[in-house]
Scaffold this active site. Sequence first.
Site, PDB file in Angstrom:
ATOM      1  N   GLY A 277      -6.857   4.610   7.537  1.00 14.46           N
ATOM      2  CA  GLY A 277      -5.287   4.882   7.297  1.00 14.46           C
ATOM      3  C   GLY A 277      -5.127   5.831   6.183  1.00 14.46           C
ATOM      4  O   GLY A 277      -4.842   6.924   6.399  1.00 14.46           O
ATOM      5  N   CYS A 346      18.096  -1.974 -10.710  1.00 23.28           N
ATOM      6  CA  CYS A 346      18.195  -2.330 -11.860  1.00 23.28           C
ATOM      7  C   CYS A 346      17.144  -3.604 -12.146  1.00 23.28           C
ATOM      8  O   CYS A 346      17.287  -4.837 -11.951  1.00 23.28           O
ATOM      9  CB  CYS A 346      19.465  -3.402 -11.494  1.00 23.28           C
ATOM     10  SG  CYS A 346      20.822  -2.358 -11.217  1.00 23.28           S
ATOM     11  N   TYR A 375       1.387   4.383   3.005  1.00 24.34           N
ATOM     12  CA  TYR A 375       1.809   3.192   2.406  1.00 24.34           C
ATOM     13  C   TYR A 375       3.272   3.650   1.454  1.00 24.34           C
ATOM     14  O   TYR A 375       3.581   3.185   0.344  1.00 24.34           O
ATOM     15  CB  TYR A 375       0.800   2.332   1.425  1.00 24.34           C
ATOM     16  CG  TYR A 375      -0.216   2.075   2.349  1.00 24.34           C
ATOM     17  CD1 TYR A 375      -0.175   1.007   3.396  1.00 24.34           C
ATOM     18  CD2 TYR A 375      -1.541   2.865   2.132  1.00 24.34           C
ATOM     19  CE1 TYR A 375      -1.009   0.772   4.267  1.00 24.34           C
ATOM     20  CE2 TYR A 375      -2.781   2.267   3.104  1.00 24.34           C
ATOM     21  CZ  TYR A 375      -2.636   1.555   4.130  1.00 24.34           C
ATOM     22  OH  TYR A 375      -3.671   1.108   4.616  1.00 24.34           O
TER      23      TYR A 375
HETATM   24  N1  LLP Z   1      -8.397  -1.949   8.776  1.00 21.17           N
HETATM   25  C1  LLP Z   1      -7.634  -3.343   8.240  1.00 21.17           C
HETATM   26  C2  LLP Z   1      -8.072  -4.500   8.806  1.00 21.17           C
HETATM   27  C3  LLP Z   1      -6.911  -3.091   7.171  1.00 21.17           C
HETATM   28  O1  LLP Z   1      -6.137  -4.147   6.540  1.00 21.17           O
HETATM   29  C4  LLP Z   1      -6.581  -1.862   6.536  1.00 21.17           C
HETATM   30  C5  LLP Z   1      -5.715  -1.924   5.619  1.00 21.17           C
HETATM   31  C6  LLP Z   1      -7.048  -0.567   7.004  1.00 21.17           C
HETATM   32  C7  LLP Z   1      -7.828  -0.925   8.213  1.00 21.17           C
HETATM   33  C8  LLP Z   1      -6.618   0.789   6.450  1.00 21.17           C
HETATM   34  O2  LLP Z   1      -7.375   0.847   5.069  1.00 21.17           O
HETATM   35  P1  LLP Z   1      -7.006   2.212   4.427  1.00 21.17           P
HETATM   36  O3  LLP Z   1      -8.025   3.154   5.222  1.00 21.17           O
HETATM   37  O4  LLP Z   1      -5.708   2.737   4.769  1.00 21.17           O
HETATM   38  O5  LLP Z   1      -7.482   2.005   3.151  1.00 21.17           O
HETATM   39  N2  LLP Z   1      -0.398  -1.417   0.835  1.00 21.17           N
HETATM   40  C9  LLP Z   1      -1.503  -1.003   0.062  1.00 21.17           C
HETATM   41  C10 LLP Z   1      -2.706  -0.877   1.081  1.00 21.17           C
HETATM   42  C11 LLP Z   1      -2.851  -2.116   1.844  1.00 21.17           C
HETATM   43  C12 LLP Z   1      -4.091  -1.926   2.596  1.00 21.17           C
HETATM   44  C13 LLP Z   1      -4.040  -2.866   3.978  1.00 21.17           C
HETATM   45  N3  LLP Z   1      -4.992  -2.836   4.634  1.00 21.17           N
HETATM   46  C14 LLP Z   1      -1.387   0.209  -0.983  1.00 21.17           C
HETATM   47  O6  LLP Z   1      -0.240   0.897  -0.850  1.00 21.17           O
HETATM   48  O7  LLP Z   1      -2.554   0.651  -1.522  1.00 21.17           O
END
Ligand code: LLP
Length: 430
Positions: A277, A346, A375
Amino acid sequence: MDHFLYRNGALHAEDVPLAEIAATVGTPVYVYSAATLVRHFRLFDEALEGLDHLVCYAMKSNSNQAVLTLLAGLGAGMDVVSGGEYQRAKAAGVPGDKIVFSGVGKTVDEMRMALTGGVRQFNVESEPEMRVLSDVAVELGLRAPITIRVNPDVDAMTHAKIATGKSENKFGIPIARAREVYAEAAALPGIEVVGIDVHIGSQLTDLAPFEAAYLKVAELTRALRADGHTIRRLDLGGGLGIPYAHSNQAPPLPKDYGALIKRTVGDLGCEIEIEPGRLVSGNAGVMVSKVVYVKSGEGRDFLILDGAMNDLVRPAMYDAHHDIVPVIEPALGLEPAPIDIVGPVCESGDTFAKQRLMPPLSPGDLVAFRSAGAYGAVMASEYNTRPLVPEVLVHGDQWSVIRPRPSVADIIARDHVPDWVRDGSTECDS
Ligand code: LLP
């Protein structure tokens, strides 16, 4: 590499000055570069060349319909975690057989939706979920293709809130119990086992935890095959990190990650799926915000922006670092000085950076938060009745608003005030 560069002293998204977008759409605003999205998706696709593979974009990182449609056009599969994301993927033209359904709490309605609409596989996270899925599939006269997400008990060495592969995390089933759970899966009438799934966390900046996890998956593949299961697909999750501090971070490249996959599981003859992602969308976006005030405090100064924690929550939620750069390059010779960069909400948590070295800035100046494509907008809210931050997509010298900023009137109109509140009858209740 991304496509946000200074040209003649002005920060551009591809060929468009960010100041032009800010002047038209207002601030704060997210701006994405189509060329960067394409480039990052292709890096993964190329890294797995030679393997039978599908890159399933983790759309939770940025699920704007324009972004999904662009990636779907490149042949991307999608990793979805809710019925809403499933419907977005379908609306973007992604065929069901390219959609993997992840998530720890899939509901019966979501299972039904994906089974009838088409799905590549469910990544099952627990035995109770697997039993319910079997029942739902049987009721529909179908068999649900599944992988089981195993928790390899590997430390991803990332922020605790985004690590998922340790035994204390809620995700998957302990790898030590996998053979037992696969045996139950094989006996369920509505389940067809197709493979194994693993995802150990997000923003990993070292390949070693991936290697440890994938070696365990390779060993499990052999053991399950020996038990008589058909393991023909491995979903290796997402998680590869990106540089947030551009000057001093160099996380591993997709090609090195691809080589690691080939080395650890490449000889098993499985179809390989990955779910990136952040690396696809993160550095493909910036959030542009305007300076409202510069305030001198007790021993420190504050740069007060019109963007806030409701627009970009990562610093407040994960203490995340985002490079923040002026949209107009500062004149040579201007000395940077430390300043706290904050939003107008705030809460003290509405702080983007403390004592960040910045060139002198004045009210009306624009800044860009880098690496905000993942994100960012997806986690935005309307806290403090601040309208949801708009999004823009740039392609060369063209740009379009891909989600407009709602008006406050729209926000107010969404709420319903019942007559019995309006007519004051609640005053009688005691
Ligand atoms: N697959 C699964 C099952 C996941 O839970 C996630 C991310 C991904 C793939 C993708 O991961 P990436 O390639 O994006 O690292 N909101 C947080 C990140 C939460 C990630 C949740 N799961 C932030 O802003 O850092």
